[in-house]
Design an enzyme around this catalytic site. Structure first.
Site, PDB file in Angstrom:
ATOM      1  N   TYR A 123       0.993  -1.199  -0.044  1.00 61.71           N
ATOM      2  CA  TYR A 123       0.013   0.030   0.128  1.00 61.71           C
ATOM      3  C   TYR A 123       0.904   1.305   0.128  1.00 61.71           C
ATOM      4  CZ  TYR A 123      -4.787  -1.738   0.868  1.00 61.71           C
ATOM      5  OH  TYR A 123      -6.119  -2.360   0.526  1.00 61.71           O
ATOM      6  N   LYS A 169       3.255 -15.051   1.960  1.00 62.90           N
ATOM      7  CA  LYS A 169       3.446 -15.747   0.629  1.00 62.90           C
ATOM      8  C   LYS A 169       5.210 -16.011   0.674  1.00 62.90           C
ATOM      9  CE  LYS A 169       1.747 -17.535  -3.323  1.00 62.90           C
ATOM     10  NZ  LYS A 169       0.822 -18.623  -3.424  1.00 62.90           N
ATOM     11  N   ASP A 215      -3.052 -17.852  -0.063  1.00 64.82           N
ATOM     12  CA  ASP A 215      -3.888 -18.506  -0.944  1.00 64.82           C
ATOM     13  C   ASP A 215      -4.680 -19.633   0.045  1.00 64.82           C
ATOM     14  OD1 ASP A 215      -1.564 -19.983  -0.752  1.00 64.82           O
ATOM     15  OD2 ASP A 215      -1.741 -20.468  -3.024  1.00 64.82           O
ATOM     16  N   ASP A 218      -6.337  -6.926   4.123  1.00 68.75           N
ATOM     17  CA  ASP A 218      -7.312  -6.152   3.721  1.00 68.75           C
ATOM     18  C   ASP A 218      -8.316  -7.053   3.019  1.00 68.75           C
ATOM     19  OD1 ASP A 218      -8.904  -4.173   2.249  1.00 68.75           O
ATOM     20  OD2 ASP A 218      -8.018  -4.633   0.451  1.00 68.75           O
ATOM     21  N   ASP A 235     -12.109  -8.830   4.680  1.00 70.89           N
ATOM     22  CA  ASP A 235     -13.437  -9.219   3.870  1.00 70.89           C
ATOM     23  C   ASP A 235     -14.102 -10.390   4.028  1.00 70.89           C
ATOM     24  OD1 ASP A 235     -13.416  -6.323   3.308  1.00 70.89           O
ATOM     25  OD2 ASP A 235     -13.954  -6.756   1.125  1.00 70.89           O
TER      26      ASP A 235
HETATM   27  C1  IPM Z   1     -10.441  -1.203   4.280  1.00 71.72           C
HETATM   28  C2  IPM Z   1     -10.526  -0.627   2.865  1.00 71.72           C
HETATM   29  C3  IPM Z   1      -9.437   0.224   2.561  1.00 71.72           C
HETATM   30  C4  IPM Z   1      -8.334  -0.374   2.535  1.00 71.72           C
HETATM   31  C5  IPM Z   1      -9.638   1.238   1.214  1.00 71.72           C
HETATM   32  C6  IPM Z   1     -11.162   2.241   1.547  1.00 71.72           C
HETATM   33  C7  IPM Z   1      -8.617   2.301   1.076  1.00 71.72           C
HETATM   34  O1  IPM Z   1     -10.993  -1.433   2.089  1.00 71.72           O
HETATM   35  O2  IPM Z   1     -10.109  -0.522   5.344  1.00 71.72           O
HETATM   36  O3  IPM Z   1     -10.412  -2.468   4.253  1.00 71.72           O
HETATM   37  O4  IPM Z   1      -8.005  -0.957   1.550  1.00 71.72           O
HETATM   38  O5  IPM Z   1      -7.439  -0.677   3.537  1.00 71.72           O
HETATM   39 MG    MG Z   2     -10.699  -3.518   2.875  1.00 69.79          MG
END
Ligand code: IPM
Ligand code: MG
Length: 359
Positions: free
Chosen positions: A141, A192, A224, A248, A252
């Site tokens: 990032y 990884k 993975d 990240d 999710d």
């Molecule tokens: C998160 C989001 C952010 C990230 C974005 C909005 C920049 O997806 O906080 O997980 O990628 O960190």
């Molecule tokens: Mg995110």
């Protein structure tokens, strides 16, 4: 002593969910006499529209001075065509890096009432309680060099750099081991290392830090496989630690195990206990302004804020149990509603939490 919280509603559903979360914060502030003072500032697309920058100097200065920051969400189609450095997301990333919020804690906890809201079978997810510790101010990032350029042969090429220094790995590893010590003493480090040198170093440093935590059972997993294991048998995990981008993605994925990404709070902390608290979901422009968003992830982020940055564990617990009671009562926003539920609005969910807090 008063404590200051800077509230950054941001974009999309941000202002709607923040409105409910601040009502909850105000309520516990009064009830527990916490002496918290809140003020609001602009970030993301809202700040671009008003001031021409996703992170105005005033917002950054006030965030630095605050004991904690509560953020809604940033971004939306309106700003998607801006160049990278000017996009709303830069407001969020700038806050993370300028406040040195390297430790991102993302608990994925399944409320038993929502076992059937997950797309996975209830027996796979019931009792789920995972903590993802994501490194937040380094990795791909933030790595340099980065950009898009035209090569000598005239071909355009985009590039980013995946870097981690030993101290960066060590400090996030320590946060993860410390967290594991307070939980079930199991830590899985995700990398990884079969392909990427940076994560070979990651693994080496995590192994070294592990010597200081002999009671924690450490394992390593390629990212993975970790993604697969999260949907195959998620309860094998207690704490997971990983770099910025893998964290990240995996968070999710873990969020969906709990029924909805609308349920997951997060804390981003620096060395001095200062933190930024936000739901892990985004600005959801498709449902913004319709009262459909689930405010619980933001309300639960307030609980994390009270616990980690404002030393008010009782108030944090009051919020968490109020959320539990509201779910017991059967209230569901659209994202967690089953086929027989009538979804309630963002405001109605906020009202219900406020009422549950009074009990
Ligand atoms: C998160 C989001 C952010 C990230 C974005 C909005 C920049 O997806 O906080 O997980 O990628 O960190
Ligand atoms: Mg995110």
């Amino acid at each position: 002593m008063t404590k200051s919280v800077l509230v950054l509603p941001g974009d999309g559903i941000g202002p709607e969910i923040i409105a409910e979360a601040t009502r909850v914060l105000d309520s516990v502030n009064t009830r527990f006499d916490l002496g918290i003072e809140t003020s609001e500032a602009l970030v993301g697309g809202a700040a671009i529209d008003a001031e021409g920058s996703p992170l105005p100097a005033d917002t950054l200065a006030r965030a630095k001075a605050a004991d904690a920051v509560l953020l809604g969400a940033v971004g939306g189609p309106k700003w998607d065509s801006l160049e990278m450095a000017q996009r709303p997301e830069k407001g969020l990333l700038g806050l993370r890096s300028n406040l040195n919020l390297f430790a991102n804690l993302r608990p994925a906890l399944l409320y038993p009432q929502l076992a059937s809201a997950s797309t996975l079978k209830p027996e796979v997810v019931s009792g789920l309680d995972i903590l993802i510790v994501r490194e937040l101010t380094g990795g791909i990032y933030f790595g340099e060099p980065r950009g898009v350029h035209t090569r000598e042969d005239g071909v355009r090429e985009g590039f980013n750099t995946y870097r981690y220094s030993e101290p960066e790995i060590e400090r996030i590893a320590r946060v993860a081991f410390d967290a594991a010590m307070k939980r079930n003493r199991k830590l899985c480090s995700v990398d990884k290392a079969n392909v990427l040198e940076v994560t070979v170093l990651w693994r080496e440093v995590v192994e070294r830090v592990a010597r200081d935590y002999p009671e924690v059972e450490l394992s390593h997993m390629y990212v993975d496989n970790a993604a697969m294991q999260l949907v195959r048998a998620p309860k094998q995990f207690d704490v997971m630690v990983t770099g910025n981008m893998f964290g990240d993605i995996l968070s999710d994925c873990a969020a969906m195990l709990t029924g909805s990404i609308g349920m997951l709070p997060s804390a981003s902390m620096n060395d001095s206990g200062q933190g930024m608290y936000e739901p892990i979901h985004g600005s959801a422009p498709d449902i913004s302004g319709q009262g459909k968003a689930n405010p619980l992830a933001t309300i639960l982020s307030v609980a994390m804020m009270l616990q980690y940055s404002l030393q008010s564990p009782e108030a944090a617990e009051a919020i968490r149990s109020a959320v539990g009671r509201v779910l017991d009562q059967g209230l569901r926003t659209a994202d967690i509603a089953g086929p027989n539920d009538t979804p309630v609005t963002t405001r109605a969910m906020g009202d219900a939490v406020l009422n549950a807090l009074k009990v």
